[in-house]
Design a protein around this motif. Structure first.
Motif, PDB file in Angstrom:
ATOM      1  N   GLN A  22      53.673  -5.149 -15.776  1.00 13.84           N
ATOM      2  CA  GLN A  22      52.270  -4.768 -15.929  1.00 13.84           C
ATOM      3  C   GLN A  22      51.427  -5.541 -14.918  1.00 13.84           C
ATOM      4  O   GLN A  22      51.756  -6.678 -14.585  1.00 13.84           O
TER       5      GLN A  22
ATOM      6  N   SER B 178      50.319  -0.396 -16.395  1.00 12.52           N
ATOM      7  CA  SER B 178      51.427  -0.922 -17.198  1.00 12.52           C
ATOM      8  C   SER B 178      52.612   0.035 -17.175  1.00 12.52           C
ATOM      9  O   SER B 178      52.442   1.255 -17.275  1.00 12.52           O
ATOM     10  N   THR B 179      53.786  -0.529 -17.041  1.00  8.50           N
ATOM     11  CA  THR B 179      55.017   0.240 -17.188  1.00  8.50           C
ATOM     12  C   THR B 179      55.880  -0.483 -18.222  1.00  8.50           C
ATOM     13  O   THR B 179      55.495  -1.537 -18.731  1.00  8.50           O
ATOM     14  N   LEU B 180      57.046   0.053 -18.485  1.00 14.68           N
ATOM     15  CA  LEU B 180      57.929  -0.614 -19.441  1.00 14.68           C
ATOM     16  C   LEU B 180      58.455  -1.935 -18.893  1.00 14.68           C
ATOM     17  O   LEU B 180      58.717  -2.875 -19.650  1.00 14.68           O
TER      18      LEU B 180
ATOM     19  N   PRO C 107      42.837   0.674 -23.978  1.00 16.95           N
ATOM     20  CA  PRO C 107      41.959   0.776 -25.157  1.00 16.95           C
ATOM     21  C   PRO C 107      42.615   0.329 -26.457  1.00 16.95           C
ATOM     22  O   PRO C 107      43.831   0.225 -26.552  1.00 16.95           O
TER      23      PRO C 107
ATOM     24  N   ARG D 128      48.115   8.623 -18.379  1.00 15.46           N
ATOM     25  CA  ARG D 128      49.329   8.182 -19.052  1.00 15.46           C
ATOM     26  C   ARG D 128      50.517   9.022 -18.614  1.00 15.46           C
ATOM     27  O   ARG D 128      50.378  10.224 -18.386  1.00 15.46           O
ATOM     28  N   GLY D 129      51.656   8.367 -18.516  1.00 14.19           N
ATOM     29  CA  GLY D 129      52.900   9.057 -18.205  1.00 14.19           C
ATOM     30  C   GLY D 129      53.980   8.479 -19.084  1.00 14.19           C
ATOM     31  O   GLY D 129      53.724   7.596 -19.913  1.00 14.19           O
ATOM     32  N   LYS D 130      55.202   8.959 -18.908  1.00 11.14           N
ATOM     33  CA  LYS D 130      56.307   8.440 -19.713  1.00 11.14           C
ATOM     34  C   LYS D 130      56.542   6.977 -19.346  1.00 11.14           C
ATOM     35  O   LYS D 130      56.906   6.662 -18.213  1.00 11.14           O
ATOM     36  N   GLY D 131      56.291   6.095 -20.298  1.00 12.23           N
ATOM     37  CA  GLY D 131      56.490   4.667 -20.052  1.00 12.23           C
ATOM     38  C   GLY D 131      55.512   4.063 -19.076  1.00 12.23           C
ATOM     39  O   GLY D 131      55.786   3.015 -18.489  1.00 12.23           O
ATOM     40  N   GLN D 132      54.367   4.683 -18.908  1.00  9.44           N
ATOM     41  CA  GLN D 132      53.346   4.065 -18.054  1.00  9.44           C
ATOM     42  C   GLN D 132      51.946   4.428 -18.527  1.00  9.44           C
ATOM     43  O   GLN D 132      51.735   5.468 -19.154  1.00  9.44           O
ATOM     44  N   ASN D 133      51.015   3.547 -18.208  1.00 13.04           N
ATOM     45  CA  ASN D 133      49.648   3.702 -18.682  1.00 13.04           C
ATOM     46  C   ASN D 133      48.700   3.041 -17.682  1.00 13.04           C
ATOM     47  O   ASN D 133      48.864   1.860 -17.362  1.00 13.04           O
TER      48      ASN D 133
ATOM     49  N   LYS E 128      38.196   6.353 -29.349  1.00 14.55           N
ATOM     50  CA  LYS E 128      39.387   6.236 -28.513  1.00 14.55           C
ATOM     51  C   LYS E 128      39.089   5.473 -27.216  1.00 14.55           C
ATOM     52  O   LYS E 128      40.006   4.964 -26.588  1.00 14.55           O
TER      53      LYS E 128
ATOM     54  N   GLN F 164      47.856  -4.025 -26.933  1.00 11.97           N
ATOM     55  CA  GLN F 164      48.893  -3.866 -25.928  1.00 11.97           C
ATOM     56  C   GLN F 164      49.276  -5.276 -25.514  1.00 11.97           C
ATOM     57  O   GLN F 164      48.549  -6.214 -25.737  1.00 11.97           O
TER      58      GLN F 164
ATOM     59  N   GLN G 223      41.609   7.010 -17.915  1.00  9.57           N
ATOM     60  CA  GLN G 223      42.952   6.642 -18.343  1.00  9.57           C
ATOM     61  C   GLN G 223      43.932   7.733 -17.926  1.00  9.57           C
ATOM     62  O   GLN G 223      43.645   8.926 -18.033  1.00  9.57           O
TER      63      GLN G 223
END
Lengths: 283, 106
Positions: free
Chosen positions: A167, A162-164, A28, A110-115, A67, A17, A108
Motif C-alpha cells: 500500500q 492499496s493492493t493485497l 473511506p 476499485r479493482g480485484k485486490g486493489q483500491n 459511503k 483499512q 475512488q
C-alpha cells in the motif's frame, strides 16, 4: 515546538483499512460503522543540555456518516517534563486540544485486490487543553502548555493506493494557528508518505505489514504579544519504520519516528525520537 | 377432515422455516485489500435476514455467504450494500448447500 510533536502524532484518524501510522488514509469508512484507535507514545527532545520528555495517549473515534463522509474525534492526553540545563525541572499533565475533523473521499476506483482513493480532510483543533498553566515558578513556557487556547482550523488532501501485497499513501496538510491570550503559535504545514509491504499472511485472516513512512513538518515561529520568538519552530524530516498486524477485528501496531534532518530555529529543542504502540478495532 | 386439514396447515407453517434450503453465494467484490477491510462487509451482510455465515478470500476477491434461499441477496441489494461499505459488488454465483462453517462464523 509543542505543535511539532502534536502534528507528528495527532493527525491520524483511524480507518477501517490497514493504513499509515503517522497520518491519514483516503480510504473511506463504511456507512454506519465506526472505528476506535488508541495510541501510546513517548517522545524525547534536547538542545544545549535542556531536555523534554513527553508521554502521550491519543484516543481516536471515527464514524462513517455516508459511503464518502466520515467524522472523527481525536482526544490527546499528555504528561510532559522539562529539565532545563540549569537544573530547573517543570512538569505538567492533562487533556490537550481535542481535534474534530471530517474526511470526504471524493474519488475512488476499485479493482480485484486493489483500491485507490483521493480525499479531502478538514477540521478544527478545539481549545480544550489548558493554555495558561502555572507552577510554583510561574507561567509555563508555550512548549509546556497542553492547549493553544484558540480554535485552529486545518485542511489537507490525501491519496491512497492499496493492493493485497503493498500500500502507498500520501498526505499534504496545513494548520492555521490562531492567537490566544497573547500567544500565536506558528502555522504548520506537513507532507507525509507511507509505503507498507505485506511480510506475512495467515490466509485471509491476518496480515503482517512492514511500514516505512516519512514526515516532513514545518512550523513557523511562535509570536508572543506580537513579537516573534526566534527560538521556536523549524523544520523536521522523520523517517518512521513500523510494523502492523492486521486481523478482521483489530490491528496492533508499533513504530519509531526518527528525525533524519532538523533545521530548528535558534535554541528550539531538537527531537531525539518518538516511539509509539497502539491498536484499532471496528464497531 | 377439517381438523386434519388445519393440523396439516399448522404443521407446514411451523416446519417451513426449518425446511428452507441453505444456499451458498460466492460474491465477487472489488476493493478489498486487507483482513480489516472485509470486516465491514461481513458485518453488513450479516444484517440481512437469512444470512447465516460469511467467509472471505482476499486473494480471490470473494466473499462466500451461506444463507436461506429466500434471503434476498439480489444484485440491486448487494450493489447498494457494498457501495455503502466502500467496495464494489461485481457478480455472484449461487449453489445449493453450504460449504463454509456456519457455527464458527456466526
Amino acid at each position: 515546538m509543542r505543535k511539532i510533536l502534536l502534528m507528528v502524532s495527532l493527525l491520524f484518524p483511524a480507518a477501517a483499512q490497514a493504513a499509515p501510522q503517522t497520518f491519514n488514509t483516503a480510504l473511506p469508512l463504511a456507512k454506519g460503522q465506526g472505528v476506535v484507535r488508541q495510541q501510546f507514545s513517548i517522545g524525547e527532545f534536547e538542545s544545549g543540555g535542556t531536555e523534554r520528555t513527553e508521554l502521550s495517549s491519543l484516543s481516536v473515534i471515527g464514524y462513517g456518516l455516508s459511503k464518502d463522509l466520515a467524522v472523527f474525534g481525536v482526544i490527546p492526553y499528555s504528561d510532559r517534563e522539562l529539565n532545563w540545563a540549569n537544573g530547573t525541572d517543570r512538569d505538567t499533565s492533562g487533556l490537550g486540544d481535542i481535534r474534530a475533523l471530517a474526511r470526504y473521499t471524493f474519488w475512488q476506483k476499485r479493482g480485484k485486490g486493489q483500491n485507490m482513493a483521493l480525499a479531502a480532510i478538514g477540521g478544527v483543533e478545539l481549545p480544550t487543553g489548558e493554555n495558561e498553566e502555572r507552577d510554583a515558578l510561574g507561567l509555563l513556557p508555550p512548549i509546556m502548555q497542553l492547549g493553544s487556547g484558540s480554535f485552529d482550523p486545518f485542511a489537507g488532501l490525501l491519496a491512497s493506493y492499496s493492493t493485497l501485497k503493498w500500500q502507498a499513501h500520501a498526505q499534504v496538510l496545513g494548520q492555521d494557528n490562531r492567537e490566544a491570550d497573547g500567544v500565536e503559535r506558528g502555522n504548520m504545514v506537513r507532507f507525509d508518505t507511507s509505503y507498507q509491504h505485506r511480510l506475512y499472511n495467515k490466509g485471509s485472516d491476518a496480515y503482517l505489514y512492514g511500514l516505512i513512512e516519512s514526515n516532513l513538518i514545518h512550523v513557523d515561529e511562535v509570536e508572543i504579544n506580537g513579537t516573534e520568538n526566534p527560538n521556536a519552530g523549524g523544520t523536521r524530516l522523520f523517517l518512521s519504520p513500523a510494523v502492523q498486524y492486521v486481523t478482521q477485528d483489530w490491528i496492533l501496531e508499533g513504530g519509531v519516528q526518527i528525525p533524519i534532518a532538523q533545521n530548528m530555529n535558534g535554541t528550539a529543542l531538537e527531537n531525539d525520537y518518538i516511539a509509539s504502540v497502539g491498536f484499532r478495532f471496528n464497531f | 377432515m377439517k381438523k386434519l386439514l388445519l393440523a396439516t396447515v399448522l404443521l407446514a407453517g411451523i416446519t417451513a422455516p426449518a425446511l428452507a434450503k441453505d444456499v451458498e453465494y460466492v460474491l465477487r467484490v472489488d476493493g478489498m485489500v486487507c483482513p480489516f477491510c472485509t470486516a465491514s462487509s461481513e458485518k453488513s451482510l450479516k444484517t440481512i435476514d437469512g444470512v447465516k455465515a460469511v467467509d472471505s478470500d482476499l486473494d480471490a476477491g470473494t466473499l462466500t455467504v451461506c444463507a436461506d434461499d429466500n434471503a434476498g441477496l439480489d444484485n440491486l441489494t448487494l450493489t447498494q450494500l457494498f457501495e455503502e461499505t466502500g467496495f464494489e459488488y461485481v457478480s455472484q454465483e449461487k449453489t445449493e448447500g453450504c460449504t463454509i462453517d456456519t457455527e464458527e462464523k456466526e
